[in-house]
Design an enzyme around this catalytic site. Structure first.
Site, PDB file in Angstrom:
ATOM      1  N   TYR A 226       2.723  -3.467  -9.300  1.00  0.00           N
ATOM      2  CA  TYR A 226       3.900  -3.216  -8.443  1.00  0.00           C
ATOM      3  C   TYR A 226       3.573  -3.039  -6.966  1.00  0.00           C
ATOM      4  O   TYR A 226       4.465  -2.794  -6.174  1.00  0.00           O
ATOM      5  CB  TYR A 226       4.726  -2.031  -8.970  1.00  0.00           C
ATOM      6  CG  TYR A 226       3.982  -0.726  -9.214  1.00  0.00           C
ATOM      7  CD1 TYR A 226       3.609   0.089  -8.156  1.00  0.00           C
ATOM      8  CD2 TYR A 226       3.700  -0.290 -10.500  1.00  0.00           C
ATOM      9  CE1 TYR A 226       2.958   1.291  -8.381  1.00  0.00           C
ATOM     10  CE2 TYR A 226       3.040   0.898 -10.742  1.00  0.00           C
ATOM     11  CZ  TYR A 226       2.669   1.691  -9.672  1.00  0.00           C
ATOM     12  OH  TYR A 226       2.022   2.880  -9.889  1.00  0.00           O
ATOM     13  N   LYS A 227       2.308  -3.142  -6.609  1.00  0.00           N
ATOM     14  CA  LYS A 227       1.949  -2.982  -5.187  1.00  0.00           C
ATOM     15  C   LYS A 227       1.881  -4.373  -4.542  1.00  0.00           C
ATOM     16  O   LYS A 227       2.910  -4.997  -4.338  1.00  0.00           O
ATOM     17  CB  LYS A 227       0.632  -2.225  -5.070  1.00  0.00           C
ATOM     18  CG  LYS A 227       0.656  -0.831  -5.698  1.00  0.00           C
ATOM     19  CD  LYS A 227      -0.712  -0.170  -5.520  1.00  0.00           C
ATOM     20  CE  LYS A 227      -0.828   1.102  -6.344  1.00  0.00           C
ATOM     21  NZ  LYS A 227       0.057   2.176  -5.893  1.00  0.00           N
TER      22      LYS A 227
ATOM     23  N   ARG B 254       0.008   7.194   5.922  1.00  0.00           N
ATOM     24  CA  ARG B 254      -0.614   5.978   5.392  1.00  0.00           C
ATOM     25  C   ARG B 254       0.288   4.777   5.676  1.00  0.00           C
ATOM     26  O   ARG B 254       1.463   4.776   5.312  1.00  0.00           O
ATOM     27  CB  ARG B 254      -0.790   6.167   3.884  1.00  0.00           C
ATOM     28  CG  ARG B 254      -1.522   5.047   3.199  1.00  0.00           C
ATOM     29  CD  ARG B 254      -1.745   5.369   1.741  1.00  0.00           C
ATOM     30  NE  ARG B 254      -0.509   5.295   0.968  1.00  0.00           N
ATOM     31  CZ  ARG B 254      -0.463   5.114  -0.353  1.00  0.00           C
ATOM     32  NH1 ARG B 254      -1.570   5.031  -1.051  1.00  0.00           N
ATOM     33  NH2 ARG B 254       0.681   5.052  -0.997  1.00  0.00           N
TER      34      ARG B 254
ATOM     35  N   ASP C 168     -11.037   0.364 -10.757  1.00  0.00           N
ATOM     36  CA  ASP C 168      -9.584   0.414 -10.563  1.00  0.00           C
ATOM     37  C   ASP C 168      -9.273  -0.387  -9.297  1.00  0.00           C
ATOM     38  O   ASP C 168      -9.673  -0.005  -8.190  1.00  0.00           O
ATOM     39  CB  ASP C 168      -9.138   1.880 -10.426  1.00  0.00           C
ATOM     40  CG  ASP C 168      -7.618   2.006 -10.279  1.00  0.00           C
ATOM     41  OD1 ASP C 168      -6.962   1.009  -9.907  1.00  0.00           O
ATOM     42  OD2 ASP C 168      -7.095   3.119 -10.516  1.00  0.00           O
TER      43      ASP C 168
ATOM     44  N   PHE D 135      -8.037   8.623  -7.437  1.00  0.00           N
ATOM     45  CA  PHE D 135      -6.613   8.712  -7.753  1.00  0.00           C
ATOM     46  C   PHE D 135      -6.444   9.619  -8.980  1.00  0.00           C
ATOM     47  O   PHE D 135      -7.180   9.475  -9.962  1.00  0.00           O
ATOM     48  CB  PHE D 135      -6.016   7.331  -8.007  1.00  0.00           C
ATOM     49  CG  PHE D 135      -4.525   7.377  -8.076  1.00  0.00           C
ATOM     50  CD1 PHE D 135      -3.758   7.395  -6.924  1.00  0.00           C
ATOM     51  CD2 PHE D 135      -3.874   7.481  -9.295  1.00  0.00           C
ATOM     52  CE1 PHE D 135      -2.379   7.487  -6.978  1.00  0.00           C
ATOM     53  CE2 PHE D 135      -2.491   7.580  -9.362  1.00  0.00           C
ATOM     54  CZ  PHE D 135      -1.743   7.584  -8.193  1.00  0.00           C
TER      55      PHE D 135
HETATM   56  C1  LIG Z   1      -5.664   3.778  -7.489  1.00  0.00           C
HETATM   57  C2  LIG Z   1      -4.496   3.942  -8.404  1.00  0.00           C
HETATM   58  N1  LIG Z   1      -4.690   3.999  -9.734  1.00  0.00           N
HETATM   59  C3  LIG Z   1      -3.662   4.173 -10.589  1.00  0.00           C
HETATM   60  C4  LIG Z   1      -2.369   4.286 -10.133  1.00  0.00           C
HETATM   61  C5  LIG Z   1      -1.256   4.583 -11.110  1.00  0.00           C
HETATM   62  O1  LIG Z   1      -0.857   3.465 -11.783  1.00  0.00           O
HETATM   63  P1  LIG Z   1       0.277   3.567 -12.931  1.00  0.00           P
HETATM   64  O2  LIG Z   1       1.442   4.239 -12.328  1.00  0.00           O
HETATM   65  O3  LIG Z   1       0.534   2.116 -13.253  1.00  0.00           O
HETATM   66  O4  LIG Z   1      -0.298   4.291 -14.079  1.00  0.00           O
HETATM   67  C6  LIG Z   1      -2.113   4.217  -8.766  1.00  0.00           C
HETATM   68  C7  LIG Z   1      -0.731   4.355  -8.268  1.00  0.00           C
HETATM   69  O5  LIG Z   1      -0.442   4.424  -7.111  1.00  0.00           O
HETATM   70  C8  LIG Z   1      -3.206   4.062  -7.879  1.00  0.00           C
HETATM   71  O6  LIG Z   1      -3.009   4.035  -6.558  1.00  0.00           O
END
Ligand SMILES: Cc1ncc(COP(=O)(O)O)c(C=O)c1O
Length: 405
Positions: A219-220, A364, A194, A128
């Site tokens: 938030y997911k 997705r 993560d 990510f």
């Molecule tokens: C794997 C992963 N890490 C980090 C994030 C980003 O998180 P944040 O917006 O809370 O920094 C996301 C967002 O979709 C994600 O999918």
């Protein structure tokens, strides 16, 4: 398929939890992996926080809420403790705060503090973006990237930190947390997972895998609301030793002595930087409480059953599945490669089937087990078949990209 879906719903032990969410009519929501749905309890909880705790309690609510209940000041620890059992952690090893991105910056710094003398952070290309950007933003760090099948070979005694996303956001592929953690420890590296696409529908056992550090998203699948605070984990064995670079006053041992000298608080509390966002934290707390009430075992079983059922329903369509076929090897999603994936996702949304698109060619679809029914899965598959067969995705209106995909 529809009759089978009805039978599966009738036999689903957690089907009734759907009523605890506020879902719009006519929508099949396959994007809970991006923004979770609204728990009905969160609306009530936010009204209470606004009217009673803020409106009446005013600043007194930091210490004591009108009518009793938990105060505001301990919310990050309290919500963290509720998240902990969902990811195989002890209550005092998890804290809810900031975004995943900000927590990554703090924990990369923590890993370097636990491994002085080393400066390589190993990750994978295509992780990510924020995970990679946060590595790149640390001036003293050297980034090393390795493909996942070469990850263990890339580990050597120069590596301070192995930073991986447990379930890949685009493909849904899952790393073997225990195996990679052990391989990293064998060369003296710290591991940071993560869990953004794991916490909620995927079995995670941080302590069982002997993980050092982790971050995850609120938030997911935890349904904490748009931009909800994230969470961070530090294994108990590191509590005495780690430091982190965002040394704000809320991470001080005694913030209200207003001392000129920074002195870190005990344990994960030292990950706090500034004042917690109480409204957002309250929404996250009620989302987490609902997921904890449903229970991880049932959520994991249903997540796998939903995605397998979808895979069966679309087996005859001309689609290229990029997620692993074994549900135990993937997160709660199925991703398909298609050269017109964006237009397909837009044509589905126009029919009320909300999934998403990930650049450049991935459709997705996420399966949040807390509120989806098997009939939704059968219906979504039917719409996807029709969109493909009719060619309606070729309409001009589905070609223009919005700012958020
Ligand atoms: C794997 C992963 N890490 C980090 C994030 C980003 O998180 P944040 O917006 O809370 O920094 C996301 C967002 O979709 C994600 O999918």
């Amino acid at each position: 398929m529809m009759q089978r879906a009805r039978d599966l719903d009738a036999a689903d032990p957690i089907a009734h939890f759907r009523d605890r969410f506020d879902l719009p009519e006519g929508v099949i929501y396959l994007d809970g992996n991006s923004l979770g749905a609204l728990p009905k309890a969160s609306r009530e909880r936010l009204h209470k926080v606004i009217d009673a705790e803020w409106g009446e309690g005013l600043i007194r609510s930091w210490n004591e809420l009108p009518g009793g209940g938990g105060d505001w000041i301990a919310m990050p620890q309290r919500v963290g403790a509720k998240i902990a059992p969902l990811v195989g952690a002890q209550a005092h090893e998890v804290i809810a705060c900031d975004s995943v991105s900000v927590n990554l910056a703090k924990l990369i710094g923590a890993a370097l503090s636990l491994n002085p003398g080393r400066k390589v952070v190993l990750s994978e290309p295509g992780n990510f973006p924020t995970d990679l950007y946060m590595i790149q933003g640390q001036p003293q760090v050297e980034q090393r990237l390795a493909e996942r099948d070469k990850m263990i070979e890339a580990l050597d005694e120069s590596v301070a930190l192995l930073l991986l996303t447990h379930v890949h956001y685009k493909t849904g592929e899952m790393f073997d947390m225990e195996r990679l953690t052990k391989a990293a420890h064998d060369v003296g590296a710290i591991v940071l997972w993560d869990l953004s696409h794991s916490g909620g529908p995927v079995p995670v056992d941080l302590n069982g895998a002997n993980a050092d550090l982790a971050v995850g998203c609120g938030y997911k699948y935890l349904n904490g609301g748009p931009g909800a605070p994230a969470y961070a984990f530090v294994a108990e064995r590191h509590h005495g030793d780690f430091t982190q670079p965002l040394t704000g006053w809320f991470g001080h041992a005694q913030p209200f002595t207003f001392s000129d000298e920074y002195e870190p608080a005990e344990g994960v509390k030292r990950l706090l930087a500034g004042t917690p966002p109480v409204l957002a934290m309250a929404a996250l707390e009620s989302g987490v409480e609902l997921i904890a009430e449903i229970g991880m075992e049932a959520l994991v079983a249903k997540s796998r059953a939903l995605s397998e059922f979808f895979r069966e329903c679309v087996a005859d369509l001309d689609l290229d599945l990029v997620s692993p076929r074994d549900p135990a090897q993937r997160g709660s999603q199925l991703s398909f490669r298609h050269e017109n994936a964006y237009a397909l996702s837009q044509a589905l949304i126009a029919r009320g089937v909300i999934g998403d698109f990930r650049d450049p060619d991935i459709l997705r679809l996420g399966f949040a087990p807390a509120y989806l029914r098997f009939v939704d899965i059968a219906e979504a598959a039917r719409h996807l078949a029709q969109v493909l067969e009719s060619g309606e995705w070729q309409r001009d209106e589905f070609a223009t990209r919005a700012a958020v995909t």
